[in-house]
Design a protein around this motif. Structure first.
Motif, PDB file in Angstrom:
ATOM      1  N   THR A  48       0.830  -1.209   0.000  1.00 50.16           N
ATOM      2  CA  THR A  48       0.000   0.000   0.000  1.00 50.16           C
ATOM      3  C   THR A  48       0.863   1.257   0.000  1.00 50.16           C
ATOM      4  O   THR A  48       0.619   2.203  -0.754  1.00 50.16           O
ATOM      5  CB  THR A  48      -0.941   0.000   1.214  1.00 50.16           C
ATOM      6  N   GLY A  90      -6.094   9.577   5.844  1.00 50.93           N
ATOM      7  CA  GLY A  90      -7.491   9.484   5.460  1.00 50.93           C
ATOM      8  C   GLY A  90      -8.423  10.408   6.200  1.00 50.93           C
ATOM      9  O   GLY A  90      -9.645  10.282   6.068  1.00 50.93           O
ATOM     10  N   THR A 118      -5.920  15.049   4.422  1.00 52.99           N
ATOM     11  CA  THR A 118      -6.186  15.138   2.987  1.00 52.99           C
ATOM     12  C   THR A 118      -5.922  16.542   2.470  1.00 52.99           C
ATOM     13  O   THR A 118      -5.254  16.734   1.442  1.00 52.99           O
ATOM     14  CB  THR A 118      -7.639  14.724   2.685  1.00 52.99           C
ATOM     15  N   VAL A 165      -3.647   6.901  -0.289  1.00 53.16           N
ATOM     16  CA  VAL A 165      -3.892   5.511   0.089  1.00 53.16           C
ATOM     17  C   VAL A 165      -4.477   5.416   1.497  1.00 53.16           C
ATOM     18  O   VAL A 165      -4.740   4.316   1.983  1.00 53.16           O
ATOM     19  CB  VAL A 165      -2.605   4.665  -0.014  1.00 53.16           C
ATOM     20  N   VAL A 193      -7.432   5.385   3.978  1.00 55.93           N
ATOM     21  CA  VAL A 193      -8.857   5.085   3.820  1.00 55.93           C
ATOM     22  C   VAL A 193      -9.647   6.249   4.411  1.00 55.93           C
ATOM     23  O   VAL A 193      -9.629   6.466   5.621  1.00 55.93           O
ATOM     24  CB  VAL A 193      -9.246   3.772   4.519  1.00 55.93           C
ATOM     25  N   ASN A 194     -10.302   7.021   3.556  1.00 53.76           N
ATOM     26  CA  ASN A 194     -10.956   8.230   4.047  1.00 53.76           C
ATOM     27  C   ASN A 194     -12.448   8.024   4.271  1.00 53.76           C
ATOM     28  O   ASN A 194     -13.147   7.452   3.458  1.00 53.76           O
ATOM     29  CB  ASN A 194     -10.708   9.413   3.108  1.00 53.76           C
ATOM     30  N   TYR A 195     -12.874   8.510   5.423  1.00 49.49           N
ATOM     31  CA  TYR A 195     -14.294   8.498   5.780  1.00 49.49           C
ATOM     32  C   TYR A 195     -14.737   9.935   6.003  1.00 49.49           C
ATOM     33  O   TYR A 195     -14.074  10.704   6.704  1.00 49.49           O
ATOM     34  CB  TYR A 195     -14.529   7.687   7.062  1.00 49.49           C
ATOM     35  N   GLU A 197      -4.160  10.441  -7.790  1.00 49.01           N
ATOM     36  CA  GLU A 197      -4.412   9.020  -8.047  1.00 49.01           C
ATOM     37  C   GLU A 197      -4.353   8.278  -6.717  1.00 49.01           C
ATOM     38  O   GLU A 197      -3.552   8.618  -5.849  1.00 49.01           O
ATOM     39  CB  GLU A 197      -3.362   8.432  -8.995  1.00 49.01           C
ATOM     40  N   GLY A 198      -5.208   7.276  -6.565  1.00 49.21           N
ATOM     41  CA  GLY A 198      -5.150   6.495  -5.335  1.00 49.21           C
ATOM     42  C   GLY A 198      -6.346   5.601  -5.180  1.00 49.21           C
ATOM     43  O   GLY A 198      -7.090   5.345  -6.120  1.00 49.21           O
ATOM     44  N   GLY A 199      -6.530   5.119  -3.942  1.00 49.96           N
ATOM     45  CA  GLY A 199      -7.593   4.174  -3.650  1.00 49.96           C
ATOM     46  C   GLY A 199      -6.997   2.870  -3.152  1.00 49.96           C
ATOM     47  O   GLY A 199      -5.838   2.822  -2.721  1.00 49.96           O
ATOM     48  N   PRO A 200      -7.783   1.780  -3.217  1.00 44.39           N
ATOM     49  CA  PRO A 200      -7.264   0.485  -2.788  1.00 44.39           C
ATOM     50  C   PRO A 200      -6.013   0.101  -3.581  1.00 44.39           C
ATOM     51  O   PRO A 200      -5.990   0.222  -4.808  1.00 44.39           O
ATOM     52  CB  PRO A 200      -8.424  -0.475  -3.079  1.00 44.39           C
TER      53      PRO A 200
END
Length: 204
Positions: A4, A106, A111, A127, A129-131, A148-151
């Motif tokens: 990650t 996240g 951010t 990378v 994990v944003n809530y 760019e990003g995500g899982p």
């Protein structure tokens, strides 16, 4: 965590001659520092380095994690957060911001700190994990950055990463700073939540 963090650095296009900033000093953030070093962020010859090139900036307030960040390749530690953290990154980069930024937390604050620490035309790899993170459209518009990003597509990087570990070129295991038996897994999560541990190794 290794895959990650590596993806975060790849998404941010960390590489030779670039200054990389990593927002987050957990296991993923520390692995992003390691990745930035391996991808050549410190690869520019010293004579070619300026204040805004050839740096790996780790954002951390915890001495133990700062030490690990330096072990993995960080050249600078920024303890400030939010606007103060952004200002410090810009101070280290001739007012421009980093070429490559990895967001590995996240939260709303992390951010926005990552976005605002990226120079115009630079790249942000997220990378964490944003809530409930809300990015004002106008702020992203005028940031003028690539995102760019995500899982993380970890399997994409596994062959290379396994080889680096096998050849003893990297030592990601140093982030495991607490070992507990499997039946104490709940205590392990508590230790990480309270930041008494970076990563917990559970044994059978």
């Amino acid at each position: 965590m290794l895959g990650t963090g590596w993806y975060g650095a790849v998404a941010a296009e960390a590489g030779p001659g670039k200054t990389v900033a990593v927002v987050g000093d957990g296991a993923v953030g520390l692995m992003a520092v390691l990745a930035a070093k391996q991808l050549g962020a410190m690869g520019a010859p010293p004579v070619e380095r300026s204040r805004d090139r050839g740096r790996i900036i780790a954002m951390s307030r915890h001495p133990e994690r700062q030490e690990l960040a330096r072990f993995y390749g960080a050249t600078d530690i920024v303890e400030e957060r939010g606007d103060a953290g952004v200002a410090r990154v810009k101070e280290l980069t001739d007012g421009l911001g980093a070429h490559s930024v990895v967001e590995a937390v996240g939260t709303q604050e992390s951010t926005m700190q990552a976005i605002n620490s990226t120079r115009p035309g630079g790249r942000l790899g997220f990378v964490g994990v944003n809530y409930d993170v809300t990015i004002p459209g106008i702020d992203l518009f005028f940031a003028n950055i690539h995102v760019e990003g995500g899982p993380a597509p970890v399997r994409r990087f596994l062959p290379e990463l396994i080889q680096l570990v096998w050849d003893r070129k990297i030592d990601p295991g140093k982030v495991f700073d607490l070992t507990l038996p499997l039946e104490e897994a709940a205590e392990g999560y508590k230790a990480m939540d309270e930041r008494r541990a970076t990563k917990v190794l559970l044994t059978l």
